[in-house]
Motif scaffolding. Structure first.
Motif, PDB file in Angstrom:
ATOM      1  N   ASN A 139       0.829  -1.210   0.000  1.00  6.14           N
ATOM      2  CA  ASN A 139       0.000   0.000   0.000  1.00  6.14           C
ATOM      3  C   ASN A 139       0.861   1.257   0.000  1.00  6.14           C
ATOM      4  OD1 ASN A 139      -1.429   2.273   1.687  1.00  6.14           O
ATOM      5  ND2 ASN A 139      -3.081   1.016   0.877  1.00  6.14           N
ATOM      6  N   PHE A 140       1.795   1.341   0.925  1.00  7.17           N
ATOM      7  CA  PHE A 140       2.638   2.536   1.025  1.00  7.17           C
ATOM      8  C   PHE A 140       3.544   2.670  -0.204  1.00  7.17           C
ATOM      9  CE2 PHE A 140       2.679   4.286   5.533  1.00  7.17           C
ATOM     10  CZ  PHE A 140       1.402   3.829   5.821  1.00  7.17           C
ATOM     11  N   GLY A 141       4.149   1.541  -0.619  1.00  8.19           N
ATOM     12  CA  GLY A 141       5.064   1.605  -1.755  1.00  8.19           C
ATOM     13  C   GLY A 141       4.359   1.921  -3.058  1.00  8.19           C
ATOM     14  N   PHE A 142       3.235   1.268  -3.292  1.00 11.08           N
ATOM     15  CA  PHE A 142       2.550   1.415  -4.575  1.00 11.08           C
ATOM     16  C   PHE A 142       1.812   2.751  -4.687  1.00 11.08           C
ATOM     17  CE2 PHE A 142      -1.022   0.390  -7.523  1.00 11.08           C
ATOM     18  CZ  PHE A 142      -0.252   0.164  -8.650  1.00 11.08           C
ATOM     19  N   ILE A 143       1.109   3.147  -3.626  1.00 15.10           N
ATOM     20  CA  ILE A 143       0.394   4.429  -3.686  1.00 15.10           C
ATOM     21  C   ILE A 143       1.381   5.585  -3.740  1.00 15.10           C
ATOM     22  CG2 ILE A 143      -1.164   5.998  -2.459  1.00 15.10           C
ATOM     23  CD1 ILE A 143      -2.720   3.650  -1.481  1.00 15.10           C
ATOM     24  N   GLY A 144       2.450   5.498  -2.955  1.00  9.91           N
ATOM     25  CA  GLY A 144       3.473   6.548  -3.006  1.00  9.91           C
ATOM     26  C   GLY A 144       4.078   6.682  -4.389  1.00  9.91           C
TER      27      GLY A 144
END
Length: 396
Positions: free
Chosen positions: A317-322
Motif C-alpha cells: 500500500n505505502f510503496g505502490f500508492i506513493g
C-alpha cells in the motif's frame, strides 16, 4: 467540470472499483487451488496465476491507449465484459476438467484486472488537483470492500455446483462483473481529447525522455518492485499453507487479511503523502516488505502467515500508492495515457516473472526460499530511491 458532477463521478468510480475488484482476492485463492487440482503436475499448479499476470503485462499498454482514444468509460466496460467471459470460461474448465481453458480463463481475468487498475488514474482526473493524492488513496481504499466481500463470496459460492469444487466461485465472478457495469454506465465523463496526447512521430522518443526523468524512473521502479514482491510472496501462500497442513478456509482468511492490509490504509495514505512526501512513504513501504519477508523466513506457524501477509499488504500500500502519486504528479496530461500504460506494463511484467518464479521456488525448494528472494529485490528499490532522491526532489 461542475463540482456536483465531480462528486458523482468520483463516487461511481469508487463503487465500480469496489464491485469489479471483488474477484481479485478470489482469484488469488482460486488460481493456486484450482490449478493444483487440474494441473498435469505440481510444477504447473501456479501456472494459471502466472498466465493471469502475463496477460496483464501484454494488455496494460493497449488498454491505456484504448482509454486514451475512446475514453475511460468504454475501457472499464470492456474490462468488465472480459472479466465476465473469464469467469464463465473458468466455470467451463472445472466442469470439463480442462487445465488449458482454466489458464485461458485466468488470462482473460488478468486483462480485466489490469484494466480496473486504471480506476486510480480516472479518480485523479475527475477531482481538483489539490485532491488528487487523496483521490488515488480513496480509490485504492475502496478495494477494502473486495478484501471483506471477496473471500466471503468464495466461501459461500465455491461449492454451489457440488461435487465440483470451486466452480461456483468462477460463476460468482461473472455475476459480479455484470453488476459492476452499472456504476460505469452512469459515469458522466468528458469525451477524450486526443489533441493533448503525444503524436505518433514523437511518441517513442518522448516516452524514452520522460522515463529518464529521475522522478518518473524512480516512481516506476518502486511501483514495479512493490507490486512484484507482493505477488512473489502472495501467489504461493494458499499452496504453502495447504502444504503445511492448514485448510483452504484458513488460507482464504489469511488472504482476506492480506487484502484488508493492502487497501485499508488507503483512507489515510494520501494525507500522509501530502504531509511527508512520496519518497518517505515509499521508504516506509519498502521497510514493511522487508519485515514481511523476515517473519515468513522465521517460521511456518499460522501466526507467521498472518503477520507476514498483513505486513506484505501494508508495504504494498505505502510503496505502490506513493509511487503512483510520484508518477502522476510528474506527468502532463498529454503524457499520461502513454506513460501510465508503459508503467502498468512494466508492473505486469515484473509481477508475471514474480509469479512464475514463486511457482518454481515453492515446488523445487520451499516457502522459505520464496521469502528470502524478496530481500534483494527490495534492496534494489531502496538503492534507486536513495540514489535518485536529491534529483527527485529537484524535479518534483
Amino acid at each position: 467540470m461542475p463540482e456536483q458532477t465531480q462528486r458523482l463521478n468520483f463516487s461511481l468510480i469508487l463503487l465500480g472499483n469496489a464491485v469489479l475488484g471483488t474477484p481479485m482476492p478470489m482469484l488469488i485463492i482460486l488460481g493456486g487451488l484450482a490449478g493444483a487440482m487440474l494441473a498435469p503436475s505440481s510444477e504447473f499448479a501456479i501456472l494459471p496465476v502466472s498466465v493471469q499476470m502475463m496477460a496483464g503485462m501484454l494488455t496494460a499498454a493497449p488498454m491505456s491507449v484504448f482509454m486514451g482514444k475512446y475514453g475511460r468509460k468504454l475501457g472499464f466496460l470492456l474490462g468488465a465484459t472480459i472479466a465476465a467471459l473469464g469467469g464463465a470460461l473458468g466455470l467451463y474448465s472445472l466442469f470439463y476438467e480442462n487445465f488449458y481453458t482454466l489458464c485461458l480463463a485466468h488470462a482473460s481475468m488478468g486483462s480485466a484486472l489490469v484494466c480496473f487498475g486504471y480506476f486510480r488514474f480516472a479518480a485523479a482526473e475527475v477531482v481538483s488537483e489539490s485532491w488528487r493524492p487523496k483521490a488515488i488513496s480513496f480509490t485504492l481504499g475502496s478495494g477494502l470492500v473486495a478484501a471483506l466481500v471477496g473471500p466471503e463470496v468464495f466461501i459461500y459460492s465455491k461449492d454451489f455446483f457440488s461435487p465440483i469444487p470451486f466452480a461456483g466461485a468462477y460463476g460468482a465472478i461473472t455475476v459480479l462483473s455484470v453488476i459492476g457495469c452499472l456504476p460505469i454506465l452512469a459515469l458522466r465523463l468528458r469525451e477524450t481529447n486526443n489533441s493533448g496526447q503525444l503524436s505518433g512521430d514523437e511518441k517513442t522518443a518522448s516516452v524514452g525522455e520522460i522515463v529518464r526523468r529521475p522522478a518518473v524512473f524512480t516512481a516506476i521502479l518502486c511501483a514495479a518492485i512493490s507490486f512484484g514482491v507482493m505477488v512473489l510472496l502472495m501467489a504461493p501462500t494458499p499452496l504453502a499453507m495447504v502444504g503445511c497442513g492448514f485448510t483452504d478456509v484458513q488460507a482464504g482468511d489469511v488472504i482476506r487479511w492480506h487484502v484488508i492490509a493492502m487497501f485499508a490504509p488507503s483512507f489515510f495514505t494520501g494525507s500522509l503523502i501530502s504531509r511527508f512526501g512520496s519518497s518517505k512513504i515509499i521508504s516506509c513501504g519498502l521497510l514493511m516488505l522487508c519485515l514481511s519477508s523476515a517473519i515468513a523466513i522465521a517460521g511456518i506457524e499460522l501466526t507467521n502467515f498472518y503477520l507476514s501477509l498483513i505486513l506484505l499488504g501494508l508495504g504494498w500500500n505505502f510503496g505502490f500508492i506513493g509511487a503512483t502519486n510520484m508518477l502522476n504528479e510528474n506527468l502532463s496530461a498529454g503524457e499520461r495515457s502513454v506513460v501510465q500504460g508503459a508503467n502498468d506494463s512494466l508492473i505486469a511484467l515484473v509481477s508475471t516473472l514474480a509469479s512464475f518464479g514463486s511457482g518454481i521456488l515453492i515446488s523445487s525448494f520451499s516457502w522459505t526460499a520464496v521469502a528470502v528472494t524478496v530481500l534483494p529485490l527490495v534492496l534494489i528499490a531502496f538503492a534507486g530511491l536513495i540514489f535518485l532522491r536529491p534529483r527527485v526532489r529537484s524535479v518534483a
